[in-house]
Write a protein that holds these residues in place. Structure first.
Motif, PDB file in Angstrom:
ATOM      1  N   ASP A 124      22.689  32.958  -6.258  1.00 14.54           N
ATOM      2  CA  ASP A 124      21.277  33.296  -6.170  1.00 14.54           C
ATOM      3  C   ASP A 124      20.420  32.113  -5.754  1.00 14.54           C
ATOM      4  N   MET A 183      13.540  43.742  -5.791  1.00  7.93           N
ATOM      5  CA  MET A 183      12.597  44.796  -6.140  1.00  7.93           C
ATOM      6  C   MET A 183      11.138  44.421  -5.955  1.00  7.93           C
ATOM      7  N   MET A 223      16.888  47.043 -15.622  1.00  7.71           N
ATOM      8  CA  MET A 223      18.252  47.285 -15.139  1.00  7.71           C
ATOM      9  C   MET A 223      19.314  47.018 -16.193  1.00  7.71           C
ATOM     10  N   SER A 224      18.893  46.559 -17.372  1.00  9.70           N
ATOM     11  CA  SER A 224      19.829  46.233 -18.447  1.00  9.70           C
ATOM     12  C   SER A 224      20.646  47.460 -18.846  1.00  9.70           C
ATOM     13  N   GLU A 270      24.986  42.835  -4.729  1.00  5.33           N
ATOM     14  CA  GLU A 270      24.585  41.887  -5.763  1.00  5.33           C
ATOM     15  C   GLU A 270      24.537  40.479  -5.189  1.00  5.33           C
ATOM     16  N   LEU A 327      16.774  38.295 -14.582  1.00  2.45           N
ATOM     17  CA  LEU A 327      17.662  38.416 -13.427  1.00  2.45           C
ATOM     18  C   LEU A 327      16.847  38.231 -12.154  1.00  2.45           C
ATOM     19  N   ARG A 376      16.599  50.724  -8.405  1.00  5.10           N
ATOM     20  CA  ARG A 376      15.820  49.801  -7.570  1.00  5.10           C
ATOM     21  C   ARG A 376      15.061  50.562  -6.499  1.00  5.10           C
ATOM     22  N   GLU A 399      13.166  44.203 -18.520  1.00  2.00           N
ATOM     23  CA  GLU A 399      14.595  44.278 -18.185  1.00  2.00           C
ATOM     24  C   GLU A 399      15.025  45.716 -17.856  1.00  2.00           C
ATOM     25  N   ASP A 442      17.301  40.686  -9.293  1.00  2.00           N
ATOM     26  CA  ASP A 442      16.507  41.918  -9.386  1.00  2.00           C
ATOM     27  C   ASP A 442      15.095  41.674  -8.883  1.00  2.00           C
ATOM     28  N   THR A 493      11.918  40.215 -16.136  1.00  3.50           N
ATOM     29  CA  THR A 493      13.370  40.132 -16.053  1.00  3.50           C
ATOM     30  C   THR A 493      13.819  38.684 -16.001  1.00  3.50           C
ATOM     31  N   ILE A 511      21.959  51.041 -10.779  1.00  5.17           N
ATOM     32  CA  ILE A 511      21.056  49.935 -10.438  1.00  5.17           C
ATOM     33  C   ILE A 511      20.515  50.122  -9.029  1.00  5.17           C
TER      34      ILE A 511
END
Length: 169
Positions: free
Chosen positions: A160, A65, A28-29, A156, A58, A40, A26, A61, A56, A36
């Motif tokens: 998703d 990435m 980017m937490s 963002e 997420l 990245r 994680e 992400d 992750t 972020i």
């Protein structure tokens, strides 16, 4: 130190010895949106010459990435491959919210092939554009083109497609 600052210090410690393989959980937490974006980009550059494994929850992400993802559900591998192929295989487009520091909203002429504007919101701090793109390459190209024209302050996932594909898997 704040959680975000501790996270950045931890990443610096992990990369300081220039290891051949780095595993991050994680990463980017706790980071703010600008950190972020910076992180990245830095991790993508780092991964060009080293092996970087990121754990992750997420999926946005992972999509932005990673060149390859392994998705597990209930302890079983349900997907291994390129993030965009997972979403494309399930028939989902990528929907992103991109915030630019400008009162001038992007027009269709500012798009790249394979993308479309879904929604635009402008306020005193800038403009948030929701775009749909057919794959990750289109998203990357759109961010490159828009960053050359306006300061991009955030990007963002709006909905998703990778998460939707994960649910289906």
């Amino acid at each position: 130190l704040s959680k975000g600052y501790r996270q950045r210090v931890g990443m610096g410690q992990a990369l300081m010895g220039d290891p051949l393989v780095t595993i991050m959980d994680e990463p980017m937490s706790g980071l703010d949106p600008l950190n972020i974006l910076d992180m990245r980009g830095m991790l993508q550059e780092y991964a060009k010459t080293r092996s970087l494994i990121v754990s992750t929850h997420l999926l946005a992400d992972a999509r932005l990435m990673c060149s390859k993802v392994l998705v597990m559900s209930l302890g079983k591998l349900v997907y291994a491959g390129v993030p965009s192929e997972m979403a494309e295989g399930a028939g989902h487009a990528i929907r992103m919210r991109i915030r630019i520091h400008s009162q001038v909203a992007p027009k269709d002429a500012d798009l790249v092939p394979g993308s479309s504007i879904h929604d635009v919101e402008t306020d005193e701090r800038g403009t948030t554009v929701t775009v749909e793109a057919k794959d990750d390459k289109v998203v990357a190209e759109l961010l490159r083109v828009w960053s050359a024209k306006w300061p991009v302050t955030a990007a963002e996932a709006a909905a998703d497609s990778l998460e939707e594909a994960f649910r289906e898997a």
